[in-house]
Motif scaffolding. Structure first.
Motif, mmCIF file in Angstrom:
data_model
loop_
_atom_site.group_PDB
_atom_site.id
_atom_site.type_symbol
_atom_site.label_atom_id
_atom_site.label_comp_id
_atom_site.label_asym_id
_atom_site.label_seq_id
_atom_site.Cartn_x
_atom_site.Cartn_y
_atom_site.Cartn_z
ATOM 1 N N ALA A 83 0.831 -1.197 0.000
ATOM 2 C CA ALA A 83 0.000 0.000 0.000
ATOM 3 C C ALA A 83 0.864 1.244 0.000
ATOM 4 N N ILE A 84 0.441 2.253 -0.745
ATOM 5 C CA ILE A 84 1.106 3.544 -0.722
ATOM 6 C C ILE A 84 0.748 4.250 0.581
ATOM 7 N N VAL A 85 1.753 4.879 1.202
ATOM 8 C CA VAL A 85 1.502 5.541 2.472
ATOM 9 C C VAL A 85 0.582 6.743 2.267
ATOM 10 N N GLN A 86 -0.381 6.892 3.145
ATOM 11 C CA GLN A 86 -1.284 8.026 3.130
ATOM 12 C C GLN A 86 -1.154 8.743 4.469
ATOM 13 N N ALA A 87 -0.039 9.393 4.673
ATOM 14 C CA ALA A 87 0.226 10.022 5.964
ATOM 15 C C ALA A 87 -0.398 11.399 6.014
ATOM 16 N N GLN A 88 -0.981 11.754 7.155
ATOM 17 C CA GLN A 88 -1.562 13.066 7.363
ATOM 18 C C GLN A 88 -0.607 13.904 8.208
ATOM 19 N N TRP A 137 10.003 9.130 9.197
ATOM 20 C CA TRP A 137 11.405 9.416 9.485
ATOM 21 C C TRP A 137 12.313 8.936 8.358
ATOM 22 N N LEU A 138 11.853 9.117 7.122
ATOM 23 C CA LEU A 138 12.641 8.811 5.942
ATOM 24 C C LEU A 138 12.794 10.068 5.093
ATOM 25 N N PRO A 139 13.925 10.224 4.406
ATOM 26 C CA PRO A 139 14.124 11.410 3.554
ATOM 27 C C PRO A 139 13.172 11.400 2.362
ATOM 28 N N VAL A 140 12.692 12.601 2.001
ATOM 29 C CA VAL A 140 11.878 12.749 0.797
ATOM 30 C C VAL A 140 12.562 13.633 -0.234
ATOM 31 N N TYR A 183 12.547 11.546 -3.436
ATOM 32 C CA TYR A 183 12.177 10.169 -3.139
ATOM 33 C C TYR A 183 10.657 10.075 -3.061
ATOM 34 N N GLN A 184 10.075 9.170 -3.836
ATOM 35 C CA GLN A 184 8.630 9.159 -4.045
ATOM 36 C C GLN A 184 8.060 7.751 -3.903
ATOM 37 N N ASP A 185 6.715 7.696 -3.870
ATOM 38 C CA ASP A 185 5.966 6.439 -3.894
ATOM 39 C C ASP A 185 6.436 5.481 -2.802
ATOM 40 N N PHE A 186 6.265 5.888 -1.553
ATOM 41 C CA PHE A 186 6.639 5.022 -0.438
ATOM 42 C C PHE A 186 5.642 3.886 -0.301
ATOM 43 N N GLN A 187 6.159 2.685 -0.155
ATOM 44 C CA GLN A 187 5.333 1.508 0.027
ATOM 45 C C GLN A 187 5.832 0.729 1.243
ATOM 46 N N ARG A 188 4.923 -0.100 1.768
ATOM 47 C CA ARG A 188 5.275 -0.901 2.938
ATOM 48 C C ARG A 188 5.573 -2.333 2.518
ATOM 49 N N PHE A 189 6.696 -2.836 2.984
ATOM 50 C CA PHE A 189 7.105 -4.209 2.720
ATOM 51 C C PHE A 189 7.282 -4.892 4.075
ATOM 52 N N GLY A 190 6.270 -5.689 4.486
ATOM 53 C CA GLY A 190 6.305 -6.256 5.824
ATOM 54 C C GLY A 190 6.170 -5.145 6.843
ATOM 55 N N ALA A 195 8.489 -2.743 7.118
ATOM 56 C CA ALA A 195 9.407 -1.688 6.692
ATOM 57 C C ALA A 195 8.808 -0.865 5.555
ATOM 58 N N TRP A 196 9.057 0.439 5.587
ATOM 59 C CA TRP A 196 8.649 1.334 4.521
ATOM 60 C C TRP A 196 9.858 1.631 3.645
ATOM 61 N N SER A 197 9.616 1.782 2.341
ATOM 62 C CA SER A 197 10.708 2.089 1.430
ATOM 63 C C SER A 197 10.185 2.853 0.226
ATOM 64 N N ARG A 198 10.998 3.749 -0.296
ATOM 65 C CA ARG A 198 10.645 4.441 -1.525
ATOM 66 C C ARG A 198 10.792 3.484 -2.701
ATOM 67 N N THR A 199 9.979 3.678 -3.723
ATOM 68 C CA THR A 199 10.078 2.828 -4.909
ATOM 69 C C THR A 199 10.392 3.637 -6.162
ATOM 70 N N ARG A 200 10.528 4.943 -6.025
ATOM 71 C CA ARG A 200 10.858 5.798 -7.167
ATOM 72 C C ARG A 200 11.763 6.931 -6.681
ATOM 73 N N THR A 201 12.874 7.110 -7.362
ATOM 74 C CA THR A 201 13.819 8.172 -7.051
ATOM 75 C C THR A 201 14.084 8.983 -8.311
ATOM 76 N N VAL A 202 14.009 10.289 -8.200
ATOM 77 C CA VAL A 202 14.252 11.176 -9.339
ATOM 78 C C VAL A 202 15.383 12.127 -8.963
ATOM 79 N N ILE A 203 16.464 12.101 -9.738
ATOM 80 C CA ILE A 203 17.603 12.993 -9.515
ATOM 81 C C ILE A 203 17.660 13.974 -10.674
ATOM 82 N N THR A 204 17.560 15.264 -10.373
ATOM 83 C CA THR A 204 17.497 16.300 -11.390
ATOM 84 C C THR A 204 18.688 17.235 -11.265
ATOM 85 N N ALA A 205 19.405 17.465 -12.356
ATOM 86 C CA ALA A 205 20.530 18.385 -12.352
ATOM 87 C C ALA A 205 20.043 19.807 -12.147
#
Length: 274
Positions: free
Chosen positions: A24-29, A204-207, A224-231, A233-243
Protein backbone atom coordinates in the motif's frame (compact mmCIF):
# COMPACT_ATOMS: atom_id res chain seq x y z
CA UNK A 1 34.03 5.98 14.28
CA UNK A 2 33.77 3.34 16.96
CA UNK A 3 30.07 3.42 17.67
CA UNK A 4 27.81 1.01 15.75
CA UNK A 5 26.11 2.48 12.76
CA UNK A 6 22.54 3.67 13.10
CA UNK A 7 21.23 2.96 9.63
CA UNK A 8 18.91 4.71 7.18
CA UNK A 9 19.48 3.86 1.65
CA UNK A 10 22.17 6.29 1.48
CA UNK A 11 20.49 7.88 -1.29
CA UNK A 12 22.08 6.72 -3.77
CA UNK A 13 20.81 4.15 -5.39
CA UNK A 14 23.00 4.09 -2.55
CA UNK A 15 22.30 5.98 -2.77
CA UNK A 16 21.42 3.72 -3.50
CA UNK A 17 20.41 1.97 -4.68
CA UNK A 18 18.90 -0.51 -2.72
CA UNK A 19 14.68 0.14 -3.54
CA UNK A 20 6.67 -4.24 -5.46
CA UNK A 21 4.37 -6.69 -4.54
CA UNK A 22 0.89 -6.02 -3.26
CA UNK A 23 1.82 -3.13 -0.98
CA UNK A 24 0.00 0.00 0.00
CA UNK A 25 1.11 3.54 -0.72
CA UNK A 26 1.50 5.54 2.47
CA UNK A 27 -1.28 8.03 3.13
CA UNK A 28 0.23 10.02 5.96
CA UNK A 29 -1.56 13.07 7.36
CA UNK A 30 0.30 16.07 8.80
CA UNK A 31 0.75 15.63 12.53
CA UNK A 32 -1.04 18.26 14.63
CA UNK A 33 1.36 20.91 15.81
CA UNK A 34 0.28 20.35 19.41
CA UNK A 35 1.21 16.67 19.20
CA UNK A 36 4.93 17.27 18.58
CA UNK A 37 6.18 20.15 20.73
CA UNK A 38 8.92 18.01 22.24
CA UNK A 39 10.33 17.07 18.82
CA UNK A 40 10.30 20.66 17.61
CA UNK A 41 12.13 21.89 20.69
CA UNK A 42 14.59 19.11 21.44
CA UNK A 43 15.59 17.25 18.26
CA UNK A 44 19.01 18.27 16.97
CA UNK A 45 20.24 17.76 13.43
CA UNK A 46 22.11 14.65 14.55
CA UNK A 47 19.03 13.33 16.37
CA UNK A 48 17.02 13.60 13.16
CA UNK A 49 19.75 11.95 11.09
CA UNK A 50 19.92 9.14 13.64
CA UNK A 51 16.15 8.63 13.57
CA UNK A 52 16.32 8.40 9.79
CA UNK A 53 18.98 5.70 10.16
CA UNK A 54 16.91 3.76 12.62
CA UNK A 55 13.77 3.97 10.50
CA UNK A 56 15.22 1.45 8.04
CA UNK A 57 15.52 -1.66 10.17
CA UNK A 58 16.13 -4.26 7.45
CA UNK A 59 19.20 -6.49 7.46
CA UNK A 60 19.33 -7.11 3.72
CA UNK A 61 17.53 -5.85 0.62
CA UNK A 62 17.17 -7.03 -2.97
CA UNK A 63 15.80 -4.66 -5.63
CA UNK A 64 15.36 -4.85 -9.38
CA UNK A 65 15.59 -1.42 -10.99
CA UNK A 66 14.88 0.29 -14.24
CA UNK A 67 17.18 3.29 -14.51
CA UNK A 68 16.29 5.95 -17.09
CA UNK A 69 18.67 8.79 -17.92
CA UNK A 70 17.29 11.73 -19.88
CA UNK A 71 19.83 14.22 -21.20
CA UNK A 72 19.44 16.81 -23.97
CA UNK A 73 16.81 14.85 -25.88
CA UNK A 74 18.54 11.47 -25.52
CA UNK A 75 17.15 8.71 -23.27
CA UNK A 76 19.25 5.87 -21.90
CA UNK A 77 17.64 2.87 -20.20
CA UNK A 78 19.49 0.44 -17.98
CA UNK A 79 18.23 -2.61 -16.09
CA UNK A 80 20.04 -3.67 -12.95
CA UNK A 81 19.74 -5.58 -9.70
CA UNK A 82 20.83 -4.24 -6.33
CA UNK A 83 21.82 -6.29 -3.30
CA UNK A 84 22.73 -4.82 0.10
CA UNK A 85 23.49 -6.12 3.57
CA UNK A 86 24.17 -4.50 6.91
CA UNK A 87 26.78 -5.72 9.37
CA UNK A 88 27.45 -4.59 12.96
CA UNK A 89 30.10 -2.05 11.95
CA UNK A 90 29.91 -1.99 8.15
CA UNK A 91 27.67 -2.52 5.13
CA UNK A 92 28.04 -4.18 1.74
CA UNK A 93 26.48 -3.50 -1.65
CA UNK A 94 26.48 -5.21 -5.05
CA UNK A 95 25.03 -3.88 -8.32
CA UNK A 96 24.64 -6.09 -11.40
CA UNK A 97 23.63 -4.68 -14.80
CA UNK A 98 21.57 -6.80 -17.21
CA UNK A 99 20.64 -4.39 -19.99
CA UNK A 100 21.29 -2.96 -22.49
CA UNK A 101 23.62 -5.42 -24.17
CA UNK A 102 26.67 -3.18 -23.91
CA UNK A 103 26.21 -2.90 -20.14
CA UNK A 104 25.31 -6.54 -19.43
CA UNK A 105 27.57 -8.09 -16.80
CA UNK A 106 29.01 -4.83 -15.43
CA UNK A 107 29.16 -5.06 -11.62
CA UNK A 108 29.92 -2.70 -8.74
CA UNK A 109 30.91 -3.93 -5.29
CA UNK A 110 31.08 -1.58 -2.29
CA UNK A 111 32.35 -2.17 1.23
CA UNK A 112 31.42 0.68 3.59
CA UNK A 113 32.94 1.04 7.05
CA UNK A 114 31.64 2.85 10.12
CA UNK A 115 35.12 4.00 11.09
CA UNK A 116 35.51 7.55 9.77
CA UNK A 117 39.27 7.35 9.28
CA UNK A 118 38.96 4.22 7.13
CA UNK A 119 38.26 4.76 3.43
CA UNK A 120 35.39 2.80 1.96
CA UNK A 121 36.26 0.33 -0.80
CA UNK A 122 34.70 0.13 -4.25
CA UNK A 123 35.40 -2.11 -7.22
CA UNK A 124 34.02 -2.37 -10.75
CA UNK A 125 34.02 -5.47 -12.96
CA UNK A 126 34.17 -4.98 -16.75
CA UNK A 127 33.08 -8.21 -18.48
CA UNK A 128 34.50 -7.36 -21.92
CA UNK A 129 37.98 -6.96 -20.45
CA UNK A 130 37.50 -9.59 -17.73
CA UNK A 131 39.17 -7.32 -15.19
CA UNK A 132 38.29 -5.85 -11.80
CA UNK A 133 39.17 -2.21 -11.26
CA UNK A 134 39.35 -0.50 -7.90
CA UNK A 135 37.56 2.84 -7.83
CA UNK A 136 39.46 5.24 -5.60
CA UNK A 137 40.45 8.88 -5.27
CA UNK A 138 39.10 11.21 -7.93
CA UNK A 139 37.45 8.28 -9.73
CA UNK A 140 34.78 8.22 -7.01
CA UNK A 141 33.68 11.64 -8.19
CA UNK A 142 33.10 10.42 -11.74
CA UNK A 143 29.65 9.82 -13.22
CA UNK A 144 28.00 6.50 -12.44
CA UNK A 145 27.03 4.80 -15.72
CA UNK A 146 26.45 8.20 -17.43
CA UNK A 147 23.70 9.11 -14.96
CA UNK A 148 23.24 12.08 -12.60
CA UNK A 149 24.70 9.95 -9.82
CA UNK A 150 28.38 9.92 -8.94
CA UNK A 151 30.29 6.80 -7.95
CA UNK A 152 30.46 8.43 -4.52
CA UNK A 153 26.67 8.23 -4.27
CA UNK A 154 26.83 4.44 -4.19
CA UNK A 155 28.52 4.52 -0.81
CA UNK A 156 26.49 4.26 2.39
CA UNK A 157 27.03 7.12 4.84
CA UNK A 158 26.72 6.65 8.57
CA UNK A 159 25.41 9.36 10.87
CA UNK A 160 28.86 10.43 12.07
CA UNK A 161 30.34 10.70 8.59
CA UNK A 162 28.74 14.17 8.68
CA UNK A 163 28.12 17.04 11.04
CA UNK A 164 24.39 17.80 11.13
CA UNK A 165 22.57 21.07 11.81
CA UNK A 166 18.82 21.51 12.28
CA UNK A 167 17.46 24.20 9.96
CA UNK A 168 13.66 24.26 10.24
CA UNK A 169 10.39 22.36 10.25
CA UNK A 170 7.95 22.79 7.35
CA UNK A 171 5.14 21.05 5.44
CA UNK A 172 6.16 18.67 2.65
CA UNK A 173 3.22 17.27 0.73
CA UNK A 174 0.83 15.44 3.05
CA UNK A 175 3.31 15.36 5.92
CA UNK A 176 5.60 17.64 7.90
CA UNK A 177 9.36 17.54 7.42
CA UNK A 178 12.37 18.25 9.57
CA UNK A 179 15.03 19.95 7.44
CA UNK A 180 18.70 19.41 8.28
CA UNK A 181 22.03 20.40 6.80
CA UNK A 182 24.87 17.84 6.69
CA UNK A 183 28.54 18.59 6.05
CA UNK A 184 31.12 15.81 5.60
CA UNK A 185 33.61 15.40 8.42
CA UNK A 186 36.22 14.44 5.81
CA UNK A 187 35.76 17.09 3.15
CA UNK A 188 38.72 15.71 1.19
CA UNK A 189 36.88 12.53 0.18
CA UNK A 190 33.60 14.07 -0.95
CA UNK A 191 32.59 16.06 -4.01
CA UNK A 192 29.85 17.71 -1.95
CA UNK A 193 30.42 20.52 0.54
CA UNK A 194 27.01 19.97 2.12
CA UNK A 195 23.59 18.38 1.70
CA UNK A 196 20.20 19.66 2.80
CA UNK A 197 17.72 16.87 3.61
CA UNK A 198 13.95 16.93 4.17
CA UNK A 199 12.93 14.06 6.54
CA UNK A 200 9.25 13.10 6.93
CA UNK A 201 8.14 13.09 10.55
CA UNK A 202 5.65 10.25 10.11
CA UNK A 203 8.10 7.79 8.52
CA UNK A 204 11.41 9.42 9.48
CA UNK A 205 12.64 8.81 5.94
CA UNK A 206 14.12 11.41 3.55
CA UNK A 207 11.88 12.75 0.80
CA UNK A 208 14.29 15.23 -0.75
CA UNK A 209 18.02 15.98 -0.72
CA UNK A 210 19.81 18.97 -2.25
CA UNK A 211 23.51 18.50 -3.06
CA UNK A 212 25.97 21.43 -3.11
CA UNK A 213 29.40 21.27 -4.70
CA UNK A 214 32.65 22.46 -3.13
CA UNK A 215 31.93 26.05 -4.12
CA UNK A 216 28.56 25.88 -2.38
CA UNK A 217 26.48 25.87 -5.57
CA UNK A 218 23.51 23.53 -5.97
CA UNK A 219 24.39 20.73 -8.39
CA UNK A 220 21.38 18.39 -8.15
CA UNK A 221 18.27 17.46 -6.22
CA UNK A 222 17.11 13.94 -5.36
CA UNK A 223 13.38 13.39 -4.80
CA UNK A 224 12.18 10.17 -3.14
CA UNK A 225 8.63 9.16 -4.04
CA UNK A 226 5.97 6.44 -3.89
CA UNK A 227 6.64 5.02 -0.44
CA UNK A 228 5.33 1.51 0.03
CA UNK A 229 5.27 -0.90 2.94
CA UNK A 230 7.10 -4.21 2.72
CA UNK A 231 6.30 -6.26 5.82
CA UNK A 232 7.11 -3.95 8.74
CA UNK A 233 9.41 -1.69 6.69
CA UNK A 234 8.65 1.33 4.52
CA UNK A 235 10.71 2.09 1.43
CA UNK A 236 10.64 4.44 -1.53
CA UNK A 237 10.08 2.83 -4.91
CA UNK A 238 10.86 5.80 -7.17
CA UNK A 239 13.82 8.17 -7.05
CA UNK A 240 14.25 11.18 -9.34
CA UNK A 241 17.60 12.99 -9.51
CA UNK A 242 17.50 16.30 -11.39
CA UNK A 243 20.53 18.38 -12.35
CA UNK A 244 20.43 21.98 -11.15
CA UNK A 245 20.84 23.30 -14.70
CA UNK A 246 17.82 21.27 -15.85
CA UNK A 247 19.75 19.56 -18.65
CA UNK A 248 19.50 16.02 -17.31
CA UNK A 249 17.39 13.79 -15.12
CA UNK A 250 17.81 10.25 -13.79
CA UNK A 251 14.85 8.14 -12.66
CA UNK A 252 15.27 4.96 -10.63
CA UNK A 253 12.14 2.80 -10.55
CA UNK A 254 12.14 -0.21 -8.22
CA UNK A 255 10.16 -2.82 -10.15
CA UNK A 256 10.68 -5.45 -7.46
CA UNK A 257 11.70 -5.20 -3.81
CA UNK A 258 12.45 -7.96 -1.30
CA UNK A 259 13.43 -6.98 2.24
CA UNK A 260 15.12 -9.43 4.64
CA UNK A 261 15.21 -12.06 1.91
CA UNK A 262 18.10 -13.92 3.55
CA UNK A 263 21.02 -12.76 1.40
CA UNK A 264 24.29 -14.49 2.26
CA UNK A 265 27.55 -12.65 3.08
CA UNK A 266 29.44 -14.59 0.40
CA UNK A 267 27.43 -12.69 -2.22
CA UNK A 268 29.48 -9.61 -1.35
CA UNK A 269 32.92 -11.17 -1.70
CA UNK A 270 35.27 -10.43 -4.58
CA UNK A 271 34.45 -13.78 -6.14
CA UNK A 272 30.97 -12.44 -6.98
CA UNK A 273 32.44 -9.92 -9.37
CA UNK A 274 33.62 -12.50 -11.91
Amino acid sequence: MSRPREHVVRRTLAVLLVLAGSTAIVQAQPAPAAAQPQQQQQLSGRDIAQRARQAETHRDVYRRYLMTVEREGVTLRRGLESYSMRLPDASRGLLVFHEPADARGIKYLTWNYDEIARDDDMWMFLPNERIVRRIAGSSRRGSFMRSDLLNEDLQDRSVDDDEHKWLRREPCGDANCQVIESKPVRADVSEYSRRVTWVREDLWLPVKVEYMDRSGALVKTASYQDFQRFGDAWSRTRTVITAADGRSRTVLLAEETRINAGLQPRLFEHASLR
